[in-house]
Scaffold this active site. Structure first.
Site, short mmCIF file in Angstrom:
data_model
loop_
_atom_site.label_atom_id
_atom_site.label_comp_id
_atom_site.label_asym_id
_atom_site.label_seq_id
_atom_site.Cartn_x
_atom_site.Cartn_y
_atom_site.Cartn_z
N SER A 1 38.51 42.68 47.76
CA SER A 1 37.46 43.21 46.88
C SER A 1 36.38 43.94 47.66
O SER A 1 35.81 43.39 48.61
CB SER A 1 36.79 42.07 46.11
OG SER A 1 37.70 41.49 45.24
N TYR B 1 45.02 34.50 39.31
CA TYR B 1 44.12 34.39 38.15
C TYR B 1 44.32 35.52 37.14
O TYR B 1 43.84 35.44 36.01
CB TYR B 1 42.65 34.30 38.58
CG TYR B 1 42.08 35.52 39.28
CD1 TYR B 1 41.83 36.71 38.59
CD2 TYR B 1 41.77 35.48 40.63
CE1 TYR B 1 41.31 37.81 39.23
CE2 TYR B 1 41.25 36.58 41.29
CZ TYR B 1 41.03 37.74 40.58
OH TYR B 1 40.52 38.84 41.21
N GLU B 2 45.03 36.58 37.54
CA GLU B 2 45.35 37.63 36.57
C GLU B 2 46.49 37.19 35.65
O GLU B 2 46.87 37.92 34.73
CB GLU B 2 45.75 38.92 37.30
CG GLU B 2 44.62 39.57 38.07
CD GLU B 2 45.11 40.72 38.92
OE1 GLU B 2 45.22 41.83 38.39
OE2 GLU B 2 45.41 40.49 40.12
N ALA C 1 37.42 39.02 50.16
CA ALA C 1 36.02 38.67 49.95
C ALA C 1 35.98 37.16 49.72
O ALA C 1 36.85 36.64 49.03
CB ALA C 1 35.49 39.40 48.73
N HIS D 1 39.49 47.00 42.64
CA HIS D 1 40.83 47.08 43.24
C HIS D 1 41.53 48.30 42.65
O HIS D 1 41.81 48.34 41.45
CB HIS D 1 41.66 45.83 42.89
CG HIS D 1 41.26 44.61 43.66
ND1 HIS D 1 42.09 44.01 44.57
CD2 HIS D 1 40.13 43.89 43.66
CE1 HIS D 1 41.48 42.96 45.09
NE2 HIS D 1 40.28 42.87 44.54
N HIS E 1 46.60 38.85 41.94
CA HIS E 1 46.06 37.50 42.04
C HIS E 1 46.70 36.59 41.00
O HIS E 1 47.06 37.03 39.91
CB HIS E 1 44.54 37.50 41.77
CG HIS E 1 43.76 38.41 42.63
ND1 HIS E 1 43.62 39.75 42.35
CD2 HIS E 1 43.05 38.18 43.77
CE1 HIS E 1 42.86 40.32 43.29
NE2 HIS E 1 42.50 39.39 44.15
N ASN F 1 28.98 36.28 49.59
CA ASN F 1 27.94 35.50 48.89
C ASN F 1 27.94 34.09 49.45
O ASN F 1 28.92 33.67 50.06
CB ASN F 1 28.24 35.45 47.38
CG ASN F 1 29.61 34.86 47.08
OD1 ASN F 1 30.63 35.49 47.34
ND2 ASN F 1 29.63 33.65 46.59
N MET G 1 39.97 33.42 46.26
CA MET G 1 41.02 33.33 45.24
C MET G 1 42.27 34.15 45.60
O MET G 1 42.99 34.61 44.72
CB MET G 1 40.47 33.84 43.90
CG MET G 1 39.17 33.20 43.46
SD MET G 1 38.54 33.96 41.97
CE MET G 1 36.87 33.27 41.90
N SER G 2 42.52 34.33 46.89
CA SER G 2 43.66 35.18 47.27
C SER G 2 44.20 34.76 48.64
O SER G 2 43.94 33.66 49.11
CB SER G 2 43.22 36.65 47.33
OG SER G 2 42.33 36.86 48.41
N HIS H 1 30.65 38.69 40.49
CA HIS H 1 31.57 39.66 41.10
C HIS H 1 30.83 40.90 41.60
O HIS H 1 31.24 41.52 42.59
CB HIS H 1 32.66 40.02 40.08
CG HIS H 1 33.81 40.81 40.66
ND1 HIS H 1 34.54 40.38 41.75
CD2 HIS H 1 34.34 42.01 40.31
CE1 HIS H 1 35.48 41.27 42.03
NE2 HIS H 1 35.37 42.27 41.18
N1 HPA Z 1 34.24 31.79 45.35
C1 HPA Z 1 35.52 32.15 45.16
N2 HPA Z 1 35.98 33.36 45.42
C2 HPA Z 1 35.13 34.25 45.90
C3 HPA Z 1 33.78 33.96 46.14
C4 HPA Z 1 33.31 32.65 45.83
O1 HPA Z 1 32.13 32.31 46.00
N3 HPA Z 1 33.19 35.08 46.63
C5 HPA Z 1 34.16 36.02 46.71
N4 HPA Z 1 35.34 35.53 46.26
#
Ligand code: HPA
Length: 296
Positions: A44, A99-100, A127, A75, A97, A256, A232-233, A270
């Protein structure tokens, strides 16, 4: 009673070996004779690296046999094949992913296609939320290990089901050396050369299915387990890469801070992830380019 004709059986591969060969042939025919030796997956906000690839041919995922389109903001959803850092690379601008709603065998399909194309080295980026207190937003964490939480306890391990040994791997593969030490050292050397050593960290990436960002209690648990960053990847791709015998460099951009206090006013989102990606994108481009340039 569950129907025996259910297509969700774990023993039936989602894509047979023959199908993956056909997908590889299809993609190969669109690469205009280029023969990539490195795979790169851009996470990302990091897709900009793809624009620096020279003599590039672009293939949208939607134009490749059996590939779905990428649905995630940030993406692009395409392959870019060309020269970067003096090497021929096949770069994914965007990934699939779990989650998709994708099966882990689909999220990792590109890795098997890469392997059949002859790619033996993989650079995976993502990310991630930083959990280690010594990390700052904008740091790059060299992944030294991972915790496959989503795969350890549930069905999100892409290798569940029939073992297709023609990819190279056995039924039970070791993942304790998934991340190539020499690649890690080279990446650090590249960072030192570019004056970026102070933003490089080492750490353990923890994989959750998403799409929810974590609760405070969950982040506290993950930290206690030894995780430094959460995302998440990546992990399913790395597992399949190991199964195919690939050498792997993994890098997380800390976009973050994962929230660990009930008093905190910060909330993961996001947009923040994409914004940090954009800010660090140039450094990431230079680092990966230098890393590839240094490789024999
Ligand atoms: N948590 C999960 N996935 C992420 C995060 C997060 O804080 N930041 C970027 N992808």
């Amino acid at each position: 009673m569950m129907s025996s004709s259910s297509s969700a059986s774990h023993s039936e591969p989602l894509f047979s070996y023959e199908t993956v060969c056909a997908i590889k042939d299809d993609l190969q025919s669109k690469l205009g004779g280029r023969s990539p030796s490195f795979g790169i997956i851009l996470g990302s906000g990091l897709g900009g690296l793809g624009e620096h690839i020279e003599d590039a041919v672009i293939v949208d995922y939607g134009d490749v046999k059996c590939f779905p389109k990428s649905t995630v903001v940030g993406h692009k959803g395409r392959f870019i094949c060309g020269v970067f850092g003096g090497k021929t690379v096949l770069c994914m601008q965007g990934r699939f992913h779990c989650y998709e709603g994708h099966h882990p065998q689909l999220t990792t399909l590109p890795i098997r296609v890469m392997s059949l194309l002859g790619i033996k080295s993989l650079i995976v980026t993502n990310a991630a939320g930083g959990m280690n207190e010594l990390f700052s937003v904008g740091d790059l964490m060299l992944i030294k290990d991972h915790i496959n939480l989503a795969g350890m306890v549930g069905a999100l391990n892409p290798l569940i089901g029939h073992n297709e040994s023609r990819y190279g791997g056995e039924r039970f593969i070791a993942t304790s050396k998934a991340y190539d030490k020499e690649y890690g050292q080279l990446f650090k050397a590249a960072a030192a050369k570019l004056g970026l050593a102070d933003i490089i960290r080492d750490g353990v990436y923890t994989f959750l299915s998403g799409p929810c960002f974590e609760t405070i209690a969950e982040v506290r648990m993950l930290k206690t387990m030894g995780g430094d960053a959460v995302g998440m990847s990546t992990v399913p791709e790395v597992i399949v890469g190991v199964h195919c015998g690939m050498r792997i460099l993994g890098v997380s951009l800390i976009t973050n801070e994962a929230v660990t206090s009930y008093e905190s006013v910060a909330v993961a989102n996001h947009e923040e992830v994409l914004e940090t990606g954009r800010k660090r994108a140039q450094d990431m481009v230079k680092l990966v380019e230098e890393f590839l340039t240094q490789l024999k």
